[in-house]
Design a protein around this motif. Sequence first.
Motif, mmCIF file in Angstrom:
data_model
loop_
_atom_site.group_PDB
_atom_site.id
_atom_site.type_symbol
_atom_site.label_atom_id
_atom_site.label_comp_id
_atom_site.label_asym_id
_atom_site.label_seq_id
_atom_site.Cartn_x
_atom_site.Cartn_y
_atom_site.Cartn_z
ATOM 1 N N ASP A 15 1.060 -1.168 0.135
ATOM 2 C CA ASP A 15 -0.396 -0.324 0.031
ATOM 3 C C ASP A 15 0.912 1.457 -0.017
ATOM 4 O O ASP A 15 0.954 1.141 1.349
ATOM 5 N N ALA A 16 0.446 2.263 -1.257
ATOM 6 C CA ALA A 16 1.394 3.032 -1.101
ATOM 7 C C ALA A 16 1.416 4.146 -0.189
ATOM 8 O O ALA A 16 2.333 5.230 -0.178
ATOM 9 N N ALA A 17 0.713 4.303 -0.114
ATOM 10 C CA ALA A 17 0.040 5.753 0.860
ATOM 11 C C ALA A 17 0.526 5.363 3.239
ATOM 12 O O ALA A 17 1.089 5.931 3.378
ATOM 13 N N ALA A 18 0.292 4.101 2.711
ATOM 14 C CA ALA A 18 0.340 2.935 4.641
ATOM 15 C C ALA A 18 2.326 3.588 3.902
ATOM 16 O O ALA A 18 3.053 3.506 5.147
ATOM 17 N N LEU A 19 3.245 3.125 2.919
ATOM 18 C CA LEU A 19 4.496 3.389 2.678
ATOM 19 C C LEU A 19 4.735 4.273 3.275
ATOM 20 O O LEU A 19 5.936 4.456 3.767
ATOM 21 N N THR A 20 4.016 5.462 2.661
ATOM 22 C CA THR A 20 4.351 7.011 2.980
ATOM 23 C C THR A 20 4.351 7.154 4.154
ATOM 24 O O THR A 20 4.847 8.843 3.980
ATOM 25 N N HIS A 21 3.257 6.571 5.083
ATOM 26 C CA HIS A 21 2.638 7.822 6.264
ATOM 27 C C HIS A 21 3.828 6.890 7.148
ATOM 28 O O HIS A 21 4.508 7.696 8.193
ATOM 29 N N LEU A 22 4.579 5.874 6.403
ATOM 30 C CA LEU A 22 5.560 5.595 7.340
ATOM 31 C C LEU A 22 6.852 5.599 7.276
ATOM 32 O O LEU A 22 8.019 6.497 8.229
ATOM 33 N N GLY A 23 6.842 6.225 6.148
ATOM 34 C CA GLY A 23 8.159 7.374 5.684
ATOM 35 C C GLY A 23 8.236 8.940 6.570
ATOM 36 O O GLY A 23 9.290 9.145 7.349
ATOM 37 N N VAL A 24 7.079 9.550 6.827
ATOM 38 C CA VAL A 24 6.406 10.426 6.879
ATOM 39 C C VAL A 24 7.331 9.844 9.014
ATOM 40 O O VAL A 24 7.400 10.728 9.184
ATOM 41 N N MET A 25 6.795 9.509 9.441
ATOM 42 C CA MET A 25 6.231 8.827 11.110
ATOM 43 C C MET A 25 8.659 8.409 11.091
ATOM 44 O O MET A 25 8.786 9.146 12.206
ATOM 45 N N HIS A 74 11.253 4.072 2.518
ATOM 46 C CA HIS A 74 9.786 3.998 2.328
ATOM 47 C C HIS A 74 9.372 5.492 0.898
ATOM 48 O O HIS A 74 8.511 4.977 0.252
ATOM 49 N N TYR A 75 8.817 5.776 0.683
ATOM 50 C CA TYR A 75 9.035 7.529 0.060
ATOM 51 C C TYR A 75 9.346 5.809 -1.033
ATOM 52 O O TYR A 75 8.979 6.625 -2.348
ATOM 53 N N GLN A 76 11.067 6.058 -1.890
ATOM 54 C CA GLN A 76 11.467 5.609 -2.426
ATOM 55 C C GLN A 76 9.983 4.075 -2.939
ATOM 56 O O GLN A 76 9.459 4.060 -3.867
ATOM 57 N N LEU A 77 9.509 3.584 -2.946
ATOM 58 C CA LEU A 77 8.839 2.128 -2.636
ATOM 59 C C LEU A 77 7.902 2.496 -2.843
ATOM 60 O O LEU A 77 6.584 2.226 -3.889
ATOM 61 N N ALA A 105 2.005 10.413 -5.797
ATOM 62 C CA ALA A 105 2.543 11.527 -5.830
ATOM 63 C C ALA A 105 2.838 11.928 -4.485
ATOM 64 O O ALA A 105 4.486 12.815 -4.589
ATOM 65 N N PRO A 106 2.051 12.111 -2.895
ATOM 66 C CA PRO A 106 2.840 12.485 -1.918
ATOM 67 C C PRO A 106 4.037 12.055 -1.908
ATOM 68 O O PRO A 106 5.150 12.425 -1.091
ATOM 69 N N ALA A 107 3.888 10.106 -1.882
ATOM 70 C CA ALA A 107 5.688 10.206 -1.810
ATOM 71 C C ALA A 107 7.020 10.905 -2.473
ATOM 72 O O ALA A 107 7.879 10.801 -2.503
ATOM 73 N N GLN A 108 7.068 10.857 -4.376
ATOM 74 C CA GLN A 108 7.344 11.394 -4.708
ATOM 75 C C GLN A 108 7.274 13.164 -4.374
ATOM 76 O O GLN A 108 8.832 13.747 -4.480
ATOM 77 N N TYR A 109 6.528 13.470 -3.451
ATOM 78 C CA TYR A 109 6.445 15.235 -3.818
ATOM 79 C C TYR A 109 8.334 14.869 -2.445
ATOM 80 O O TYR A 109 8.902 15.506 -2.111
ATOM 81 N N ASN A 110 8.133 14.119 -1.311
ATOM 82 C CA ASN A 110 8.571 14.237 -0.395
ATOM 83 C C ASN A 110 9.731 13.517 -0.742
ATOM 84 O O ASN A 110 10.531 14.124 -0.321
ATOM 85 N N LEU A 111 10.172 13.272 -1.602
ATOM 86 C CA LEU A 111 11.642 12.484 -1.988
ATOM 87 C C LEU A 111 12.305 13.368 -2.899
ATOM 88 O O LEU A 111 13.338 13.516 -2.293
ATOM 89 N N GLY A 112 11.188 14.376 -3.561
ATOM 90 C CA GLY A 112 11.705 15.806 -3.403
ATOM 91 C C GLY A 112 12.433 16.968 -3.125
ATOM 92 O O GLY A 112 13.496 17.312 -2.456
ATOM 93 N N LEU A 113 11.317 16.749 -1.370
ATOM 94 C CA LEU A 113 12.126 17.301 0.102
ATOM 95 C C LEU A 113 13.109 16.785 -0.092
ATOM 96 O O LEU A 113 14.157 18.139 0.229
ATOM 97 N N MET A 114 13.250 15.522 0.369
ATOM 98 C CA MET A 114 14.553 15.309 0.531
ATOM 99 C C MET A 114 15.623 15.722 -0.390
ATOM 100 O O MET A 114 16.942 15.974 0.323
ATOM 101 N N TYR A 115 15.662 15.607 -1.582
ATOM 102 C CA TYR A 115 17.087 15.701 -2.372
ATOM 103 C C TYR A 115 17.441 17.424 -2.163
ATOM 104 O O TYR A 115 18.440 17.425 -2.445
ATOM 105 N N GLU A 116 16.483 18.058 -2.269
ATOM 106 C CA GLU A 116 16.212 19.918 -2.228
ATOM 107 C C GLU A 116 16.963 19.845 -1.592
ATOM 108 O O GLU A 116 17.714 20.723 -1.614
#
Length: 124
Positions: free
Chosen positions: A35-45, A62-65, A72-83
């Motif tokens: 579940d991509a949304a769950a993976l992203t929430h775990l990434g945020v946590m 988690h964001y990469q998976l 999209a939210p995971a892609q955005y968070n990865l963008g933040l990490m690279y920036e």
Amino acid sequence: MLAACSKVSDPYEAYHHGKYRQAKKGFQILAEQGDAAALTHLGVMYQLGLGTDKNLNSALSHYQLAAKQDYAPAQYNLGLMYEAGLVVKQDYRRAYDYYSLAAKQDHSKAKRAAELLLTELKVT
């Protein structure tokens, strides 16, 4: 009379109510199912240390998976990490690429971030 609060079993509801350890358990079950949304929430946590120790490498994983599923939210968070250069080498081009992927899915914050990188940092 107010009803007594029932035990929260939905990880999204638990997260919303600040019950992060409980939310983490539920998200882990969903994440194991891909579940991509769950993976992203775990990434945020993991990124913020909510209900767990702060672990930026786990957040990144988690964001990469989730991003591989075009979430999209995971892609955005990865963008933040690279920036920002969080556990990755700072790379404005990669940040822009991730923001652009999310922006194509109408992620408004990603659209704005991509525009800012283009105009202020002259990413080409």
